[in-house]
Design a protein around this motif. Structure first.
Motif, PDB file in Angstrom:
ATOM      1  N   THR A   6      38.433  46.818  42.005  1.00  0.00           N
ATOM      2  CA  THR A   6      38.625  45.419  42.379  1.00  0.00           C
ATOM      3  C   THR A   6      39.726  45.288  43.431  1.00  0.00           C
TER       4      THR A   6
ATOM      5  N   ILE B  44      36.320  33.874  46.241  1.00  0.00           N
ATOM      6  CA  ILE B  44      35.647  33.621  44.956  1.00  0.00           C
ATOM      7  C   ILE B  44      36.205  34.546  43.885  1.00  0.00           C
ATOM      8  N   VAL B  45      36.384  35.836  44.269  1.00  0.00           N
ATOM      9  CA  VAL B  45      36.771  36.836  43.270  1.00  0.00           C
ATOM     10  C   VAL B  45      38.199  36.620  42.765  1.00  0.00           C
ATOM     11  N   ARG B  46      39.113  36.342  43.703  1.00  0.00           N
ATOM     12  CA  ARG B  46      40.523  36.277  43.298  1.00  0.00           C
ATOM     13  C   ARG B  46      40.790  35.159  42.280  1.00  0.00           C
TER      14      ARG B  46
ATOM     15  N   SER C  55      38.717  33.960  40.229  1.00  0.00           N
ATOM     16  CA  SER C  55      38.045  34.337  38.983  1.00  0.00           C
ATOM     17  C   SER C  55      38.941  35.267  38.178  1.00  0.00           C
TER      18      SER C  55
ATOM     19  N   LEU D 218      41.590  33.318  36.611  1.00  0.00           N
ATOM     20  CA  LEU D 218      41.029  32.605  35.466  1.00  0.00           C
ATOM     21  C   LEU D 218      40.955  33.527  34.254  1.00  0.00           C
ATOM     22  N   LEU D 219      40.539  34.767  34.541  1.00  0.00           N
ATOM     23  CA  LEU D 219      40.442  35.777  33.484  1.00  0.00           C
ATOM     24  C   LEU D 219      41.792  35.948  32.793  1.00  0.00           C
TER      25      LEU D 219
END
Lengths: 260, 286
Positions: B79, B94-96, B98, B101-102
């Motif tokens: 990642t 989008i990924v960062r 997320s 959020l995780l």
């Protein structure tokens, strides 16, 4: 001009323009880089000399939004059509700031050969020694090859970077202000080294330092921005001629220190 | 002003000291009566029988953390490399968030997810006594939980690698991937090691999600088939889980033994964190 015609051309650009998005940074540049000579690029900051240098090994590919027109040739072949890995094997580069990897001196020099398939330790050792000798660094580091490249002085680091570049036996070495971060003694060493290297390699150097261009180069190219801030080649000729009897008055103004 | 700032800075030092002192004080009766070595080396935890060995729990915590590292580190590193070197801006965009959020999901929700998704999935692995609850489910849950920590710090470490290294490598004819694997990751290694060890610390401390999926049996985990990897199908209990499950009803020496469990956990995490600092320093010097 007599001598110029007899030189072999190693690299050249033809009507080469480069854009950062909509901004034109290089305007229609046609230039020949003679083989086994040192060609210096001079001109005020922002005139595009570094950008032009980085076009020879396509380092500008890394910058998003760069568009080029015209062509750059190496030994008559269009570099845009060549595999970029193969191109950079033939056209090495030394940067403004010495950038040895955080690895040992040996591993720094062996980095390129390893990439390109030399795995045998003794072959590598021979190559490393040869490259460090050519870069005039061997005597200073022969007993410390396992030490980090970062532990060397600035001038030694830059010679290590030169050794690293010549370890893959390029045809051309591009130098982007290679001595601008160095003290005068280290600078002199680099300049002596360049003179030695031109027997085997074609060298193109960007420099801010006009005395340096005068001291080391065989040919000098003068670049200047036009009213739209695009870099133009004003003229290129044997260094002695450019520094004494330039054909363009702007070159004369720059050389004599009237601006820039 | 200077004094106020110094007091705030010293507050955390003081709090750590207080927590350690208080926990150790409560643990003293257990250490005295049972003996430190006896507690650490005995695998039997039977409070009704006055047996307070925590080796099984140390093994449980250790194994689940190891599992989380084995699963989580490649995922997190992938990642981090993707975000720092490969992803175009909009994908990173989008990924960062997320990943952030995780990091914000409460651990009890991870536990719920583990119970309804992972446990039934693991249960399908044919092995004697495999009910799905155990080290494997717990390791996967934990891997996801430490992913944000490891990925974030590793990404930062990779981004901090001087651009000159990358240019230097590419100019020698290295491909992007060769540059990443041979120059950028090695240069970022001290930071990446630090990230992994911080993740280890977090993994050792995780409690509620572990209780929910690990099975909580006080047994020394052992392989259930010929395959040594099947040890991960074994049920287990973590040091943290041991405290949380029993503290509400424990009294006397039992209660003290739970505090002793806490002290052991505290020391383990201190060892992990200081070795992180040591490794990072070593890496920075070499």
């Amino acid at each position: 001009m007599e001598t110029e015609r007899t030189e072999n051309t190693r690299m050249m650009t033809e009507n080469f323009s480069l854009f950062y998005g909509s901004f034109k940074a290089l305007n229609n540049i046609t230039i020949k880089i003679p083989a086994n000579r040192i060609t210096a690029f001079i001109g005020p900051s922002g005139c595009g000399k570094s950008t032009l240098l980085r076009s020879f090994n396509r380092m500008n590919d890394l910058i998003p939004g760069v568009i080029t027109t015209g062509a750059v040739f190496l030994d008559g072949g269009d570099v845009a059509r060549e595999d970029v890995v193969q191109l950079r094997k033939k056209v090495g580069m030394v940067f403004q700031r010495p950038n040895p990897f955080p690895k040992s001196i040996f591993d720094n020099v062996a980095y390129g050969p390893r990439l390109h398939g030399t795995k045998n330790r003794s072959d590598l050792a021979v190559l490393v020694e040869k490259s460090l000798k050519r870069a005039a660094l061997w005597e200073e580091v022969r007993d410390d090859l396992h030490k980090s490249g970062m532990s060397l002085s600035g001038g030694q680091q830059q010679r290590l970077c030169i050794a690293r570049a010549i370890a893959i036996e390029p045809e051309v070495i591009l130098m982007d202000e290679p001595a601008s971060a160095l003290d005068p003694v280290a600078t002199l060493k680099i300049e002596e080294l360049m003179n030695e290297l031109k027997k085997n390699y074609t060298i193109a150097i960007v420099t801010h330092n006009m005395q340096q261009a005068g001291r080391v180069s065989d040919y000098t190219a003068f670049m200047l921005t036009d009213e739209k801030r695009a870099g133009n080649l004003i003229e290129i000729g044997p260094t002695k001629q450019i520094f004494t009897t330039p054909s363009d008055s702007r070159t004369e103004d720059y050389i004599s220190g009237r601006f820039g | 002003m200077k004094t106020i700032l110094m007091i705030s800075a010293l507050a955390s030092v003081l709090i750590v000291l207080l927590i350690f002192l208080f926990t150790t004080k409560e643990a003293m009766p257990a250490f005295r009566e049972i003996g430190v070595w006896k507690m650490l080396s005995d695998t039997t935890w039977r409070p009704g029988n006055n047996q307070f060995g925590i080796l099984a729990m140390i093994a449980g915590s250790g194994l689940v953390t190891l599992g989380a590292v084995v699963i989580g580190v490649p995922l997190a590193l992938g990642t981090a490399v993707f975000l720092s070197e490969i992803a175009p801006g909009w994908i990173a965009g989008i990924v960062r968030p997320s990943i952030e959020l995780l990091a914000g999901i409460p651990s009890v929700v991870y536990g719920l997810f583990g119970m309804v998704v992972l446990v039934p999935l693991v249960r399908t692995i044919p092995a004697p006594g495999n009910a799905g609850y155990g080290l494997l489910s717990a390791s996967i849950v934990l891997a996801v939980m430490v992913l944000p920590t490891i990925a974030n710090i590793s990404e930062f470490a990779i981004r901090s690698v001087p651009g000159g290294y990358k240019e230097g490598s590419l100019a020698l004819g290295a491909t992007k991937w060769e540059t990443i694997s041979r120059v950028i990751i090695p240069a970022a290694k001290p930071g990446i090691v630090g990230a992994v060890v911080l993740g280890l610390g977090r993994a050792l401390g995780e409690t509620i999600a572990m209780i929910m999926v690990i099975g909580n049996s006080v047994i020394l985990p052992a392989a259930v088939t010929n395959n040594p990897l099947s040890i991960f199908l074994s049920r287990a209990r973590t040091l943290t889980g041991n405290i949380a499950v029993e503290i509400s009803y424990a009294t006397g020496i039992h209660e003290s033994a739970l505090f002793a469990t806490g002290v052991v956990l505290f020391i383990l995490i201190m060892i992990v964190n200081s070795s992180a600092r040591f490794l990072m320093k070593m890496g920075a010097n070499s």
